[in-house]
Motif scaffolding. Structure first.
Motif, mmCIF file in Angstrom:
data_model
loop_
_atom_site.group_PDB
_atom_site.id
_atom_site.type_symbol
_atom_site.label_atom_id
_atom_site.label_comp_id
_atom_site.label_asym_id
_atom_site.label_seq_id
_atom_site.Cartn_x
_atom_site.Cartn_y
_atom_site.Cartn_z
ATOM 1 N N UNK A 376 0.847 -1.206 0.000
ATOM 2 C CA UNK A 376 0.000 0.000 0.000
ATOM 3 C C UNK A 376 0.881 1.253 0.000
ATOM 4 N N UNK A 377 1.943 1.250 0.789
ATOM 5 C CA UNK A 377 2.841 2.399 0.833
ATOM 6 C C UNK A 377 3.475 2.676 -0.522
ATOM 7 N N UNK A 378 3.906 1.622 -1.210
ATOM 8 C CA UNK A 378 4.490 1.784 -2.543
ATOM 9 C C UNK A 378 3.458 2.351 -3.511
ATOM 10 N N UNK A 379 2.247 1.787 -3.486
ATOM 11 C CA UNK A 379 1.199 2.273 -4.381
ATOM 12 C C UNK A 379 0.797 3.702 -4.088
ATOM 13 N N UNK A 380 0.648 4.036 -2.799
ATOM 14 C CA UNK A 380 0.261 5.401 -2.423
ATOM 15 C C UNK A 380 1.339 6.412 -2.800
ATOM 16 N N UNK A 381 2.605 6.080 -2.507
ATOM 17 C CA UNK A 381 3.688 6.991 -2.839
ATOM 18 C C UNK A 381 3.735 7.291 -4.327
ATOM 19 N N UNK A 382 3.646 6.259 -5.139
ATOM 20 C CA UNK A 382 3.661 6.467 -6.581
ATOM 21 C C UNK A 382 2.445 7.214 -7.080
ATOM 22 N N UNK A 383 1.282 6.922 -6.487
ATOM 23 C CA UNK A 383 0.034 7.549 -6.945
ATOM 24 C C UNK A 383 -0.013 9.024 -6.573
#
Length: 480
Positions: A376-383
């Motif tokens: 989730x952290x990876x997805x949120x950071x990129x998004x």
């Protein structure tokens, strides 16, 4: 001759110190995001001391969100008109003073008034800060790096709120969650005049007062309607009246903007598909993340019986992944384009949320929560990073504040709508499970799993929208 050289010297100074300026701007944005969540842990303590009822406590949050969401567009336009640096500094100063006033509160009315001023000040500083970032970093590659740092710092604010709120409330008392803003804001105010030169004023045209009034009142009515659904329901007179008023006011705003000589929000900005796609994505990201952090915090404390500090500490892997991915996003944008980076990030976010939805009522952090949290952290950071970049891509300097205000507005309204929809679905699920004889822990877990799945649906829809609306650009991979 000296007067002719001064602007060049000032601009050279700004260019030389722009990365330091970015840190100062991001710190202010961090406070804005942080203050939406840091108060949650302190609510029981301040409610007890100020003798506030449970219903009144919810207004400690709402009093901040309403003026923040409602005034963002106006704040962005004011910064375009009167100068981004000037409006940013006014916003930071107002935020610091209101934070100090909130910490000194001796009654509920005093606290709610201070929170409203905090929200209004945030609506001034947030769009001005992002507009300054886009102006300081005109080169696409530098802008991608800058927005990577910006997105990471701002995103971590949401996760850090729970941790800092628990630590400060437990050690220094509830007022410390407000006082902590003051020294940081003072540092930003002291640094900015040395890092960013005074920007030129926009055209001296009259402000769109009817448009400002209608959109501000309309957004406030919409957020108020949605914020109250959990207490009074979707079909309550309060909800229906406020929702109807919001429709009328926002419809009037569109009507007025089409005819205004100097509109608050020139509708032509949406001919830029990057702006349209980026704002729709940020709307859906706001809906997903607000529901996520609400449900995850309650799940950890009410189902897994973590105390406030432990619940906060478990957010560290998610926050760490956010920061780490910020350094990778610019390279991804350069390689495949903003559009594809954003879509891929949203898919990763959805995958992490779906994984999290399978967590049982007796979950352990290492076995059930750590993996989803990192994904989730990876997805949120990129998004967050690529979504913000997409939403301001190709916007003229004279509309930088407007575009920045739109990004923040989209995220705030998306968060309000998403939270209302997801918590209503969760409450319905919990009631049904309890009615069937399920234990409270199992019922709560089942309800929160629906929140996580609903948030995942928002992320998937966001990926589809971005790929459908924003077309590839052969001229620049940044706008791909």
């Amino acid at each position: 001759m000296n007067s002719m050289l001064q602007p060049a010297i000032a601009n050279s100074r700004t260019i030389a110190y722009r990365w330091w300026a970015l840190i100062a701007l991001a710190l202010a944005q961090f406070l804005v995001v942080l203050d939406a969540s840091i108060v949650n842990i302190a609510l029981p303590s301040l409610g007890s001391e100020l003798h506030l009822s449970t219903n009144t406590l919810s207004w400690v949050i709402t009093a901040y969100v309403l003026p923040f969401g409602g005034l963002l567009l106006l704040g962005g336009r004011l910064s375009d008109r009167f100068g981004h640096r000037k409006l940013f500094m006014i916003g930071v100063a107002g935020f610091a003073l209101a934070s100090a006033a909130a910490g000194l509160s001796t009654s509920g009315a005093w606290l709610l008034a201070a929170r409203a001023i905090q929200g209004a000040s945030a609506a001034l500083l947030a769009p001005a800060a992002l507009a300054l970032v886009t102006k300081l970093f005109a080169d696409p590659r530098d802008r991608a790096k800058a927005l990577g740092i910006w997105g990471a710092v701002a995103s971590v604010g949401s996760a850090a709120g729970v941790l800092l709120g628990g630590v400060l409330t437990a050690s220094l008392g509830w007022s410390s969650v407000f006082y902590v803003n003051v020294p940081v804001a003072a540092l930003v105010l002291a640094a900015i005049p040395f890092l960013i030169v005074k920007d030129s004023l926009g055209e001296r045209v009259s402000l769109d007062v009817p448009g400002s009034a209608s959109v501000t009142a309309g957004i406030v009515a919409l957020v108020a309607a949605l914020s109250g659904t959990e207490q009074v329901g979707w079909t309550a007179p309060q909800t229906l009246v406020l929702a109807g008023l919001a429709v009328v006011l926002l419809g009037s705003f569109i009507f007025l903007e089409k005819r205004a000589l100097n509109p608050l929000m020139p509708l032509g900005i949406f001919r830029n598909k990057s702006v349209t796609g980026g704002n729709l994505a940020m709307f859906l990201i706001g809906g997903a993340t607000t529901g996520l952090f609400f449900a995850l915090s309650v799940y950890m404390q009410q189902v897994l019986h973590y105390d406030a500090l432990k619940a906060g500490l478990t957010q560290l892997p998610l926050a760490g992944a956010l920061v780490a991915i910020a350094g990778v996003v610019p390279a991804a944008v350069k390689a495949v384009g903003t559009r594809k980076t954003l879509a891929a990030s949203l898919i990763l976010l959805a995958a992490g949320l779906i994984w999290l939805s399978f967590s049982p009522s007796d979950a352990t952090f290492a076995a059930n929560l750590l993996g989803p949290s990192i994904l989730i952290g990876i997805g949120l950071g990129g998004a967050f990073v690529s979504g913000t970049e997409l939403a301001v891509n190709g916007v003229a300097d004279g509309e930088a504040g407007l575009a920045s205000g739109l990004v923040n507005t989209s995220q705030q309204i998306g968060g309000a709508i998403g939270l209302a929809l997801l918590t209503t679905a969760a409450s319905s699920r919990i009631d049904r499970l309890l009615g069937r004889g399920a234990a409270e822990a199992q019922a709560l877990t089942g309800g929160f799993s629906w929140v996580f799945l609903g948030a995942a649906a928002f992320a998937i829809i966001g990926a589809i929208v971005v790929l459908a609306i924003v077309r590839s650009s052969s001229s620049s991979k940044v706008s791909d």
